[in-house]
Every structure is written in C-alpha cells, then in structure tokens.
Motif scaffolding. Structure first.
Motif, PDB file in Angstrom:
ATOM      1  N   GLU A   2      -8.796   2.525   7.735  1.00 50.44           N
ATOM      2  CA  GLU A   2      -8.304   1.208   7.367  1.00 50.44           C
ATOM      3  C   GLU A   2      -9.325   0.414   6.554  1.00 50.44           C
ATOM      4  N   LEU A  52      -2.545  -7.389  -3.263  1.00 48.27           N
ATOM      5  CA  LEU A  52      -3.602  -6.408  -3.500  1.00 48.27           C
ATOM      6  C   LEU A  52      -4.594  -7.002  -4.489  1.00 48.27           C
ATOM      7  N   GLN A 100       0.261   6.141   6.092  1.00 47.27           N
ATOM      8  CA  GLN A 100      -0.251   7.430   5.620  1.00 47.27           C
ATOM      9  C   GLN A 100       0.369   8.595   6.376  1.00 47.27           C
ATOM     10  N   LEU A 107      -8.967   0.470   2.880  1.00 43.88           N
ATOM     11  CA  LEU A 107      -7.716   0.002   2.305  1.00 43.88           C
ATOM     12  C   LEU A 107      -7.420  -1.471   2.554  1.00 43.88           C
ATOM     13  N   VAL A 136      -0.784   3.818  -4.317  1.00 41.92           N
ATOM     14  CA  VAL A 136      -1.978   2.991  -4.120  1.00 41.92           C
ATOM     15  C   VAL A 136      -3.036   3.771  -3.335  1.00 41.92           C
ATOM     16  N   ILE A 137      -2.606   4.369  -2.232  1.00 42.48           N
ATOM     17  CA  ILE A 137      -3.557   5.097  -1.376  1.00 42.48           C
ATOM     18  C   ILE A 137      -4.113   6.315  -2.099  1.00 42.48           C
ATOM     19  N   THR A 172      -1.813   0.768   7.885  1.00 39.74           N
ATOM     20  CA  THR A 172      -2.095   1.770   6.853  1.00 39.74           C
ATOM     21  C   THR A 172      -2.196   3.182   7.441  1.00 39.74           C
ATOM     22  N   LYS A 209      -7.895  -3.178  -2.680  1.00 40.51           N
ATOM     23  CA  LYS A 209      -7.660  -3.373  -1.254  1.00 40.51           C
ATOM     24  C   LYS A 209      -6.481  -4.314  -1.027  1.00 40.51           C
ATOM     25  N   TRP A 210      -5.832  -4.104   0.099  1.00 39.68           N
ATOM     26  CA  TRP A 210      -4.748  -4.965   0.567  1.00 39.68           C
ATOM     27  C   TRP A 210      -5.403  -6.139   1.275  1.00 39.68           C
ATOM     28  N   PRO A 223       0.825  -1.212   0.000  1.00 36.46           N
ATOM     29  CA  PRO A 223       0.000   0.000   0.000  1.00 36.46           C
ATOM     30  C   PRO A 223       0.860   1.263   0.000  1.00 36.46           C
TER      31      PRO A 223
END
Length: 376
Positions: free
Chosen positions: A359, A269, A343, A362, A140-141, A339, A151-152, A136
C-alpha cells in the motif's frame, strides 16, 4: 480491444521512459523536509477516521461547513486535473469547487481537462498534468510497477446503502436471488476487467459460484448494456446509476451486489508535481476539495432543490434523472487494504503485471491529513 486493455497496453509501452523520469525526479522519496502539521479550526475528531475501519455504516469524515479555511498560496499556481468525464455525479465536487471559487480561494487556477485514462496516465507521470480524477485501476498499478511516480491521495465516494448500482442477473426458471450459479454465464459491461469495479464484481460473483475467470465478458456501449440484459443478449450486467432503476422490482432480475458501502474505490491521483515538487499546492488542492465536500456535499445534498438544479446544470443532465437515485456519500479518505483487494481482483482477472505492490507504494494519506490538521 476493450478500454481497460488499451489502458494496460498504453502504460506498458511508456513505463521505460516514465521510469527514467521517475528516477530523475526522485520517485518514491518523501518531501525533503518534514511537514509541519497544525491544528485546523472546524476540523476536530470527526475529520479523520481510522483507515482500518471498514464498517459499512461508518460515518465519513467531516469538518464544519466552510472548513478547512483557505490558506492562499503566495503566488497563484496553474494546475490541470485530468478526468475521464465531466458528466458523472462523482465528479461533481470538482465541478462545484470550480463554480464556487473554492480553488481560487487557495490561490489555484484549476483547469478540468477531459482525457481518457490511457492518455492521462503518462502525462501525469511526466508532470504534464498535475492530478488525475480516476482510480487505482490495473493500468495505474502496472504503471507504478514500471516506474510511474503516481499515488492515490484522496478518495471520492461510496454508495448509499439503498443504491443498487452493481451486478444484476436475469434469473432462469427455478432460480432465486439467494443463489444464482454464475459460472459460465455471459456478463455484459462497459467496464473491463482492469477497472476497480473488478473487485466488487469478483466478490459478488464468488458468492454465487463464479469468479472473474469463470464468466464470459462481453464489452458493450453504455446505451446497450441494459438492452442486452433485458432481451437475453447477456445473462448479467453491471448497471450504473440510474440505469438499475429500469429493472428494480422486476422479478425476472436479481441484484447480486455492488461497490462495498463505506469504501471509496477512486478519487485523486497525484504525480511528481504535487507529490514532490510543490507539496504546498497539493495540500491546497485537497484542502479546497475537502472544504467543498464539507460545505456542499456533507449529507443528502439532493434534498436541496436549488443545489440539485445547480448540479444538474453542471453535469449537463436532467434534474429528474439526477434525483432518481440516492445521493452519493462523498468521502475524501482512503480505507486500509483497498489497494490489496484491488490487486487481488486484477490477478484473478489476469490483467496485473509484476509483483503485488504494498500500500505504501500506491497510497499517500499525508496530504489530506495535513489539510484537516490530523497528526498521525
């Protein structure tokens, strides 16, 4: 322009079209019907650890060898998994799953396709590839923030406590490893600020009076990072396995920290194909992956000479080099709050876009939970 910056730009250029596709495919919605979770033979209490457990000595989840048993799909599914490389050790479970036929046992015809993250992300979001072996990262984010349905869904590994893969610094006269003022120093890395390594790097820097916003980044090729550190071209560098062996034990250099023990920072992912359209295939893919870990990577897998030779051949590397570093702790689970911490590091590095995502936007642990029979 560094690779991570290109990734962010590539994603930014495509989020509008991906956002439309995500809306069309029902992004953010769960499966149409609740999934039935059944107990899985061989996967008992040890097959799940609470996501809140961040202990460095946490034993990774494990089922018995050969489990969870295959549950072949009624029709063969052809799946493509994008990966940035096929030569890194953390990709070995996928290589072995293909080599040993673990995917085929599930009725999956899996192709591993080498694609850089900037190229793979929009393909994953549009359904042109089914899964991505990555992390991630900021790109990706930022993509999810812009509408990507990604999503992870499974972790990859955490380092052995004996590993010193991470941030190394050249000591100045009078300095000791206990405190090295890092603010203003030049850091050489082939990993940019948008990588998940930004999180442990920022953590290590802050312990020594610095931060991602207080050091000067210098992008270097993989073959140049060590040389630049040794000859003074940079003051510090993020050294990967097995490169750090070249400076370990040399009192001119100090190890400041690496990836947190017990906390995977990457893995699998999924895009809309396996998250929404064909969840059975998604669970089957993770079941094969988990079985591969339990069967071949449950412990110190490099102690088996025959398996080490197999790995070296699959990864196209020298067996002596492979065995010069500790075995990775393969781990399919995702820790709670990872995550959020990523971030925070991306914001500190100035590479995040939009608001911080919860979260739940993600991460999806439900598929690997189903594969081992865990009922939340």
């Amino acid at each position: 322009m560094r690779r991570s910056a290109r990734a962010v730009l590539a994603v930014g250029a495509l989020v509008v079209s991906a956002g439309c596709a995500a809306q069309d495919s029902g992004a953010g919605a769960g499966p149409a019907e609740p999934r039935t979770i059944k107990a899985v033979s061989g996967c008992g209490a040890g097959s799940w650890t609470g996501p809140a457990d961040l202990a460095a000595d946490r034993a990774p989840a494990r089922c018995t060898k050969g489990t969870p048993a295959p549950q072949p799909l009624t029709e063969t599914r052809k799946l493509t998994i994008a990966t940035g490389t096929l030569s890194a050790e953390y990709v070995a479970p996928l290589q072995v799953a293909v080599e040993k036929g673990e995917f085929k046992k599930e009725g999956l015809d899996v192709t591993l396709k080498v694609l850089p993250t900037p190229d793979a992300l929009p393909l994953l979001a549009k359904g042109d590839v089914d899964a991505q072996w990555a992390a991630p990262e900021a790109a990706v984010i930022n993509g999810v923030n812009g509408g990507f349905d990604i999503k992870w869904v499974a972790g990859n590994f955490s380092p052995d406590p004996k590993s010193k893969s991470g941030l190394w610094v050249r000591l100045k006269d009078g300095e000791s490893a206990s405190h090295v003022p890092m603010a203003g120093r030049k850091l050489g890395t082939m990993i940019g600020k948008g990588s998940v390594i930004a999180y442990p790097m920022n953590k290590a820097l802050k312990k020594h009076g610095g931060g991602l916003d207080e050091v000067q980044f210098q992008a270097l090729g993989s073959a140049d990072v060590l040389t630049a550190l040794q000859n003074g071209g940079v003051d510090s560098a993020w050294l990967l396995d097995p490169v750090w062996r070249k400076v370990d034990g040399d009192d001119r250099f100090a190890f400041l920290g690496g990836q947190p023990a017990g906390e995977p920072l990457g893995g699998m992912l999924f895009g809309p194909n396996l998250l929404r359209d064909d969840v059975d295939a998604g669970v089957a893919l993770l079941r094969a992956y988990i079985r591969t870990i339990n069967t071949y990577f449950a412990g110190d897998y490099k102690k088996d000479p025959a398996f080490a030779a197999t790995l070296a051949k699959l990864l196209k590397t020298d067996r002596t080099v492979l065995e010069s570093t500790p075995s990775l702790r393969m781990d399919w689970e995702i820790r709670g709050g990872t995550t959020d911490r990523l971030q925070s590091a991306y914001r500190a590095a100035g590479v995040s876009e939009g608001e911080a995502l919860p979260e739940s936007r993600l991460v999806d642990r439900s598929l690997y939970a189903e594969a081992v029979g865990h009922r939340p």
